[in-house]
Design an enzyme around this catalytic site. Structure first.
Site, PDB file in Angstrom:
ATOM      1  NE  ARG A 222     -33.983 -43.984  -7.007  1.00 46.45           N
ATOM      2  CZ  ARG A 222     -34.726 -43.042  -6.422  1.00 46.45           C
ATOM      3  NH1 ARG A 222     -36.037 -43.189  -6.302  1.00 46.45           N
ATOM      4  NH2 ARG A 222     -34.164 -41.955  -5.942  1.00 46.45           N
TER       5      ARG A 222
ATOM      6  CE  LYS B 174     -39.383 -62.080 -20.833  1.00 44.48           C
ATOM      7  NZ  LYS B 174     -39.592 -62.246 -22.296  1.00 44.48           N
TER       8      LYS B 174
ATOM      9  CG  HIS C 258     -30.213 -40.508  -3.725  1.00 44.65           C
ATOM     10  ND1 HIS C 258     -29.838 -39.991  -4.956  1.00 44.65           N
ATOM     11  CD2 HIS C 258     -31.580 -40.528  -3.727  1.00 44.65           C
ATOM     12  CE1 HIS C 258     -30.919 -39.700  -5.652  1.00 44.65           C
ATOM     13  NE2 HIS C 258     -31.991 -40.025  -4.932  1.00 44.65           N
TER      14      HIS C 258
ATOM     15  NE  ARG D  75     -40.126 -36.155  -4.756  1.00 47.66           N
ATOM     16  CZ  ARG D  75     -41.173 -36.816  -4.280  1.00 47.66           C
ATOM     17  NH1 ARG D  75     -42.387 -36.512  -4.709  1.00 47.66           N
ATOM     18  NH2 ARG D  75     -41.015 -37.776  -3.394  1.00 47.66           N
ATOM     19  CB  THR D  76     -34.952 -39.570  -8.653  1.00 51.63           C
ATOM     20  OG1 THR D  76     -34.946 -39.217  -7.271  1.00 51.63           O
ATOM     21  CG2 THR D  76     -33.524 -39.817  -9.108  1.00 51.63           C
TER      22      THR D  76
END
Length: 252
Positions: free
Chosen positions: A105, A83, A135, A55-56
């Site tokens: 995020r 890596k 958030h 959703r975000t």
């Protein structure tokens, strides 16, 4: 003027109200035949997601495209992060590409702040969730919804949530959304009371949910103010019950 959005606590009352008022104007764009504005035409925005998100990430991408931005979506899975590429390496790659803004995020608390202050990249940074820290955009969305419900869509313009009492129920100890809600609603939006209740882990969760439901019903019957509860502050799946005393939202 703010360059980055790292924490809800960074916002002043005027900042938050301006964002909510602008969001009301932007919401009306969705009712138009052509849902596009030229605001970010010629600008490149990178969605830098080191954690899984549905959703975000989609919400940010849709908003960016509606503002006519060129969008780059980065996911840690399938990238050179596997890596051993560091956040610094990734940021310097984006800097070389000339991105104009970064939405990040990350699972590590403080990663957006590090990106914004390190000098690795010369672009505004928006925190879309970092560890158990913050958030802020979700808190703004929650405040937007509460202001619409409790004050009104048009009456709420230019207004904060002064005098309202909000209850947060859930895993508030580890919830970055709960922490951002407390910062935004109490310190910035002038709520008169923020009540945070931590829910226990299984096997007592079901019985606890019943207890909270009974208490919410009792408070609803005694209180003339509106009360909202949610077991997951990041979730939008809730049911709302309208009463003569106000509104109670409980998890579905």
């Amino acid at each position: 003027m703010m360059r980055h959005l790292i924490s809800a606590a960074d916002l002043t009352r005027d900042d938050a109200v301006l964002i909510l008022d602008t969001a009301e104007e932007m919401a009306r764009v969705a009712d138009r035949p052509i849902r596009k504005l030229p605001t970010l035409r010629g600008r490149t925005v990178c969605n830098l997601f080191f954690e899984d998100s549905t959703r975000t990430r989609i919400s940010f991408e849709a908003a960016e495209k509606r503002l006519s931005a060129d969008v780059i979506n980065f996911a840690a899975k399938g990238s050179s992060v596997s890596k051993g590429e560091s956040l610094k390496d990734t940021a310097q790659t984006l800097e070389a590409m000339g991105v104009d803004a970064v939405v990040i995020r990350h699972g590590a608390s403080g990663a957006p702040y590090r990106l914004a202050t390190s000098g690795w990249i010369d672009a505004p940074v928006i925190n879309a969730g970092d560890g158990t820290h913050q958030h802020p955009t979700q808190a703004l969305l929650d405040a937007f919804t509460m202001r619409r419900r409790l004050v009104g869509r048009d009456a709420g313009l230019g207004q904060d949530l002064a005098g309202k009492r909000i209850t947060l129920v859930g895993d508030v100890l580890h919830s970055r959304v709960a922490r951002s809600n407390v910062d935004l609603l109490h310190m910035t939006m002038a709520c008169s009371g923020i009540f945070a209740i931590r829910s226990p882990s299984s096997p007592y969760r079901r019985e606890y949910s019943r207890s909270v439901g009974k208490k919410a019903a009792f408070i609803r019957s005694r209180c003339t103010r509106s009360i909202m509860t949610a077991s997951d502050f990041g979730s939008t799946r809730s049911r709302s019950y309208e009463t003569s005393q106000g509104q109670v939202s409980t998890p579905s």
